[in-house]
Design a protein around this motif. Structure first.
Motif, PDB file in Angstrom:
ATOM      1  N   ALA A 126       0.732  -1.139   0.015  1.00 39.17           N
ATOM      2  CA  ALA A 126       0.053  -0.072  -0.041  1.00 39.17           C
ATOM      3  C   ALA A 126       0.902   1.207   0.083  1.00 39.17           C
ATOM      4  CB  ALA A 126      -1.019   0.011   1.105  1.00 39.17           C
ATOM      5  N   ALA A 127       2.029   1.371   0.747  1.00 36.51           N
ATOM      6  CA  ALA A 127       2.856   2.598   0.806  1.00 36.51           C
ATOM      7  C   ALA A 127       3.559   2.522  -0.333  1.00 36.51           C
ATOM      8  CB  ALA A 127       3.942   2.106   1.978  1.00 36.51           C
ATOM      9  N   ALA A 128       3.906   1.605  -1.138  1.00 37.89           N
ATOM     10  CA  ALA A 128       4.661   1.585  -2.465  1.00 37.89           C
ATOM     11  C   ALA A 128       3.677   2.220  -3.362  1.00 37.89           C
ATOM     12  CB  ALA A 128       5.129   0.147  -2.868  1.00 37.89           C
ATOM     13  N   THR A 129       2.406   1.995  -3.646  1.00 41.61           N
ATOM     14  CA  THR A 129       1.525   2.275  -4.535  1.00 41.61           C
ATOM     15  C   THR A 129       1.340   3.799  -4.268  1.00 41.61           C
ATOM     16  OG1 THR A 129      -0.287   1.566  -3.221  1.00 41.61           O
ATOM     17  CG2 THR A 129       0.663   0.104  -4.972  1.00 41.61           C
ATOM     18  N   LYS A 130       0.979   4.080  -2.968  1.00 40.47           N
ATOM     19  CA  LYS A 130       0.556   5.557  -2.731  1.00 40.47           C
ATOM     20  C   LYS A 130       1.646   6.317  -2.878  1.00 40.47           C
ATOM     21  CE  LYS A 130      -0.577   8.315   1.456  1.00 40.47           C
ATOM     22  NZ  LYS A 130      -0.986   8.336   2.602  1.00 40.47           N
ATOM     23  N   GLN A 131       3.234   5.833  -2.986  1.00 44.28           N
ATOM     24  CA  GLN A 131       4.192   6.692  -3.275  1.00 44.28           C
ATOM     25  C   GLN A 131       4.354   6.880  -4.911  1.00 44.28           C
ATOM     26  OE1 GLN A 131       8.036   5.036  -2.242  1.00 44.28           O
ATOM     27  NE2 GLN A 131       9.325   5.906  -3.804  1.00 44.28           N
ATOM     28  N   VAL A 132       3.917   5.882  -5.418  1.00 44.25           N
ATOM     29  CA  VAL A 132       4.304   5.824  -7.064  1.00 44.25           C
ATOM     30  C   VAL A 132       3.176   6.712  -7.566  1.00 44.25           C
ATOM     31  CG1 VAL A 132       3.996   4.597  -9.116  1.00 44.25           C
ATOM     32  CG2 VAL A 132       5.590   3.649  -7.231  1.00 44.25           C
ATOM     33  N   ALA A 133       1.732   6.485  -6.924  1.00 43.59           N
ATOM     34  CA  ALA A 133       0.755   7.414  -7.559  1.00 43.59           C
ATOM     35  C   ALA A 133       0.932   8.780  -7.325  1.00 43.59           C
ATOM     36  CB  ALA A 133      -0.567   6.912  -6.501  1.00 43.59           C
ATOM     37  N   ALA A 134       1.833   9.360  -6.026  1.00 43.75           N
ATOM     38  CA  ALA A 134       1.882  10.723  -5.722  1.00 43.75           C
ATOM     39  C   ALA A 134       2.818  11.320  -6.880  1.00 43.75           C
ATOM     40  CB  ALA A 134       2.199  10.704  -4.553  1.00 43.75           C
ATOM     41  N   ASP A 135       3.738  10.376  -7.417  1.00 41.34           N
ATOM     42  CA  ASP A 135       4.840  11.000  -8.204  1.00 41.34           C
ATOM     43  C   ASP A 135       4.251  11.028  -9.745  1.00 41.34           C
ATOM     44  OD1 ASP A 135       7.195  11.277  -9.581  1.00 41.34           O
ATOM     45  OD2 ASP A 135       8.264   9.716  -8.844  1.00 41.34           O
ATOM     46  N   GLU A 136       4.188  12.456 -10.239  1.00 45.04           N
ATOM     47  CA  GLU A 136       3.650  12.902 -11.346  1.00 45.04           C
ATOM     48  C   GLU A 136       4.895  12.612 -12.452  1.00 45.04           C
ATOM     49  OE1 GLU A 136       2.205  16.903 -11.564  1.00 45.04           O
ATOM     50  OE2 GLU A 136       0.634  16.312 -10.063  1.00 45.04           O
ATOM     51  N   SER A 137       6.195  12.162 -12.284  1.00 49.78           N
ATOM     52  CA  SER A 137       6.838  11.664 -13.316  1.00 49.78           C
ATOM     53  C   SER A 137       6.678  10.446 -13.714  1.00 49.78           C
ATOM     54  CB  SER A 137       8.377  12.042 -12.722  1.00 49.78           C
ATOM     55  OG  SER A 137       8.629  10.887 -11.666  1.00 49.78           O
ATOM     56  N   VAL A 138       5.848   9.563 -13.064  1.00 51.83           N
ATOM     57  CA  VAL A 138       5.619   8.283 -13.601  1.00 51.83           C
ATOM     58  C   VAL A 138       4.525   8.163 -14.308  1.00 51.83           C
ATOM     59  CG1 VAL A 138       4.987   5.745 -12.721  1.00 51.83           C
ATOM     60  CG2 VAL A 138       6.715   7.392 -11.181  1.00 51.83           C
ATOM     61  N   ARG A 139       4.845   7.576 -15.390  1.00 54.79           N
ATOM     62  CA  ARG A 139       3.894   7.471 -16.673  1.00 54.79           C
ATOM     63  C   ARG A 139       3.450   5.697 -16.622  1.00 54.79           C
ATOM     64  NH1 ARG A 139       7.090  10.642 -21.443  1.00 54.79           N
ATOM     65  NH2 ARG A 139       7.450  12.468 -20.204  1.00 54.79           N
TER      66      ARG A 139
END
Length: 281
Positions: free
Chosen positions: A58-71
């Motif tokens: 859950a923490a990893a997905t939250k981190q990635v979801a908040a990163d606008e550089s990730v496509r």
């Protein structure tokens, strides 16, 4: 049905796991600069999902979801023989009823985190993806499986039902009757059979699922971040409504892209016969 191997018993499923459990990796290669890899890293337990690991997912997905550089996101495993063997039954066996219910929202947050990623996601499955492990894969938009992979939802065989989205996601992928057969029989399916029924999207040579997933991710990540997020939103929100409502959702998502910097850059790049440099807004 072709015979499938028996999943080995996790050796430390009820013991304390390594500190990492789940990692988020980024890449230096330009073609993967906008790709995030979420790595399941509890190898001694074949990535059995304990309470601690569910929190880490859950923490990893939250981190990635908040990163606008990730496509694009790729979900992988460090274990050669297992993507994830599902819930940590050794841990659960020691739970009281109250403790089991306390764990439930933690587990839902993990699976919901993968399903709710705002960018395209790809599961790279080699080895066993059973129960909650297969549900993690089904929560992704695309599933790439190695030839030696074995998938299935065997929960009715231990007195429960798939609880990480499996009863809903498999039906949406393969239709009612195929999902019913798979879930009611608790069947374990080799990769080829899973591909034939539509439960996975591509089968590659054993041990190469991650490589192929990253190749797909690079192709996806070359596209507009605004377009990718809006397209996924339109598809997800429109999947369970009637066509008229779905078209309204699509229109709203189209409007979100129509006046974006990405749309202006994409049209200009096409006219100028060059690669776009996406502003991402």
């Amino acid at each position: 049905m072709p015979s499938t191997p028996t999943a080995p018993e996790p050796t430390d499923a009820g013991a304390s796991a390594p500190d990492a459990l789940v990692r988020v990796e980024r890449f230096e290669a330009p073609e993967l600069a906008h790709v995030a890899e979420i790595v399941l890293d509890r190898p001694r337990a074949m990535n059995a999902v304990s309470t601690a690991m569910a929190r880490a997912i859950a923490a990893a997905t939250k981190q990635v979801a908040a990163d606008e550089s990730v496509r694009c996101v790729v979900l992988t495993s460090t274990h050669e023989r297992a993507f994830c063997v599902g819930a940590d039954l050794k841990e659960r066996n020691a739970f009281t009823d109250a403790e089991l219910m306390e764990q439930r929202p933690v587990a839902r947050a993990a699976y919901g985190g993968v399903l709710g990623l705002p960018v395209p996601s790809i599961a790279a499955v080699d080895g066993f993806a059973l129960g909650g492990g297969f549900e993690l894969a089904l929560s992704c938009d695309v599933v790439v499986a190695g030839e030696g992979a074995t998938v299935g939802l065997p929960e009715v065989g231990v007195g429960v039902i798939p609880g990480g989205g499996g009863t809903q996601l498999l039906v949406r992928r393969v239709g009612w009757s195929r999902a019913a057969k798979a879930i009611f029989t608790a069947a374990r399916m080799p990769a080829g059979e899973a591909l034939e029924m539509g439960a996975v999207d591509e089968v590659v040579a054993a041990g190469t699922a991650r490589d192929r997933a990253l190749e797909l991710a690079a192709t996806i990540a070359a596209n507009s971040p605004v377009g990718l997020r809006s397209a996924k939103r339109a598809m997800r929100l429109g999947a369970d409504v009637d066509l008229a409502a779905g078209l309204e959702i699509e229109d709203a998502c189209w409007r979100a892209t129509a006046f974006s910097g990405d749309r202006r850059e994409g049209v200009a790049a096409f006219a100028e016969k060059r690669r776009p440099v996406w502003p991402g807004r």
